[in-house]
Design a protein around this motif. Sequence first.
Motif, PDB file in Angstrom:
ATOM      1  N   LEU A  17     -55.691  71.156 -38.223  1.00  0.00           N
ATOM      2  CA  LEU A  17     -56.562  72.287 -38.547  1.00  0.00           C
ATOM      3  C   LEU A  17     -55.806  73.244 -39.465  1.00  0.00           C
ATOM      4  CD1 LEU A  17     -57.926  72.929 -34.952  1.00  0.00           C
ATOM      5  CD2 LEU A  17     -59.158  71.840 -36.843  1.00  0.00           C
ATOM      6  N   PRO A  18     -55.542  72.843 -40.698  1.00  0.00           N
ATOM      7  CA  PRO A  18     -54.694  73.662 -41.573  1.00  0.00           C
ATOM      8  C   PRO A  18     -55.209  75.073 -41.798  1.00  0.00           C
ATOM      9  CG  PRO A  18     -55.837  71.980 -42.835  1.00  0.00           C
ATOM     10  CD  PRO A  18     -56.079  71.673 -41.385  1.00  0.00           C
ATOM     11  N   GLU A  19     -56.507  75.271 -41.738  1.00  0.00           N
ATOM     12  CA  GLU A  19     -57.048  76.615 -41.934  1.00  0.00           C
ATOM     13  C   GLU A  19     -56.735  77.520 -40.745  1.00  0.00           C
ATOM     14  OE1 GLU A  19     -59.937  74.001 -39.935  1.00  0.00           O
ATOM     15  OE2 GLU A  19     -58.883  73.795 -41.833  1.00  0.00           O
ATOM     16  N   GLU A  20     -56.302  76.942 -39.630  1.00  0.00           N
ATOM     17  CA  GLU A  20     -55.983  77.709 -38.428  1.00  0.00           C
ATOM     18  C   GLU A  20     -54.483  77.873 -38.203  1.00  0.00           C
ATOM     19  OE1 GLU A  20     -58.197  79.167 -36.312  1.00  0.00           O
ATOM     20  OE2 GLU A  20     -59.766  78.574 -37.708  1.00  0.00           O
ATOM     21  N   PHE A  21     -53.636  77.200 -38.990  1.00  0.00           N
ATOM     22  CA  PHE A  21     -52.194  77.208 -38.744  1.00  0.00           C
ATOM     23  C   PHE A  21     -51.612  78.617 -38.717  1.00  0.00           C
ATOM     24  CE2 PHE A  21     -51.404  72.689 -40.562  1.00  0.00           C
ATOM     25  CZ  PHE A  21     -51.909  72.138 -39.406  1.00  0.00           C
ATOM     26  N   LEU A  22     -51.942  79.431 -39.689  1.00  0.00           N
ATOM     27  CA  LEU A  22     -51.374  80.776 -39.757  1.00  0.00           C
ATOM     28  C   LEU A  22     -51.794  81.610 -38.544  1.00  0.00           C
ATOM     29  CD1 LEU A  22     -49.636  82.822 -41.223  1.00  0.00           C
ATOM     30  CD2 LEU A  22     -51.654  83.496 -42.526  1.00  0.00           C
ATOM     31  N   ARG A  23     -53.057  81.533 -38.171  1.00  0.00           N
ATOM     32  CA  ARG A  23     -53.548  82.275 -37.008  1.00  0.00           C
ATOM     33  C   ARG A  23     -52.835  81.815 -35.737  1.00  0.00           C
ATOM     34  NH1 ARG A  23     -56.654  81.440 -32.883  1.00  0.00           N
ATOM     35  NH2 ARG A  23     -57.384  79.417 -33.601  1.00  0.00           N
ATOM     36  N   VAL A  24     -52.726  80.506 -35.547  1.00  0.00           N
ATOM     37  CA  VAL A  24     -52.059  79.969 -34.364  1.00  0.00           C
ATOM     38  C   VAL A  24     -50.587  80.374 -34.366  1.00  0.00           C
ATOM     39  CG1 VAL A  24     -51.369  77.845 -33.177  1.00  0.00           C
ATOM     40  CG2 VAL A  24     -53.683  78.053 -34.094  1.00  0.00           C
ATOM     41  N   GLU A  25     -49.946  80.301 -35.533  1.00  0.00           N
ATOM     42  CA  GLU A  25     -48.538  80.702 -35.658  1.00  0.00           C
ATOM     43  C   GLU A  25     -48.343  82.153 -35.224  1.00  0.00           C
ATOM     44  OE1 GLU A  25     -45.257  81.633 -39.157  1.00  0.00           O
ATOM     45  OE2 GLU A  25     -47.057  80.523 -39.676  1.00  0.00           O
ATOM     46  N   LEU A  26     -49.157  83.040 -35.758  1.00  0.00           N
ATOM     47  CA  LEU A  26     -49.019  84.462 -35.445  1.00  0.00           C
ATOM     48  C   LEU A  26     -49.296  84.741 -33.967  1.00  0.00           C
ATOM     49  CD1 LEU A  26     -50.660  86.005 -38.637  1.00  0.00           C
ATOM     50  CD2 LEU A  26     -48.221  85.790 -38.104  1.00  0.00           C
ATOM     51  N   GLU A  27     -50.323  84.116 -33.424  1.00  0.00           N
ATOM     52  CA  GLU A  27     -50.635  84.307 -32.004  1.00  0.00           C
ATOM     53  C   GLU A  27     -49.521  83.773 -31.117  1.00  0.00           C
ATOM     54  OE1 GLU A  27     -54.474  83.004 -30.625  1.00  0.00           O
ATOM     55  OE2 GLU A  27     -55.476  83.901 -32.360  1.00  0.00           O
TER      56      GLU A  27
END
Length: 123
Positions: A17-27
């Motif tokens: 889910l590359p569009e979610e990687f940054l969000r998951v990383e930050l969370e």
Amino acid sequence: GVDVLDRLVVDLSPLRLPEEFLRVELELKEKVMKEMNLEGGLKIDDENDVDENADDEESEGNEPILDLGSSDDSWENRPIYQLPPYSLSWEVSRQEGKQLGKYVGEVFDVPEKKATASKKPKG
């Protein structure tokens, strides 16, 4: 004894889910900092390169191998080894690593299986 640190790595790329990687990383970084008081979560661009400036939004050279916003079905159809890794890591003591690993497993709702006793003979 010598204080030797281990590197605990969390690879997000199998989520596909590359569009979610940054969000998951930050969370994940926020949860780990809040729960375990561990900073870090350095983003690893590839297997041999740790991005020391992962928190610096203006760092250059962080272009993805695949365009994450393209309509290409690469993330759905290509084998995982052909996709760019998206990993985070923490430099921690062995004990912290065990605790962090268990905590990350809980965050991702991956139950830990009971470890069986070693079959290795003693002595």
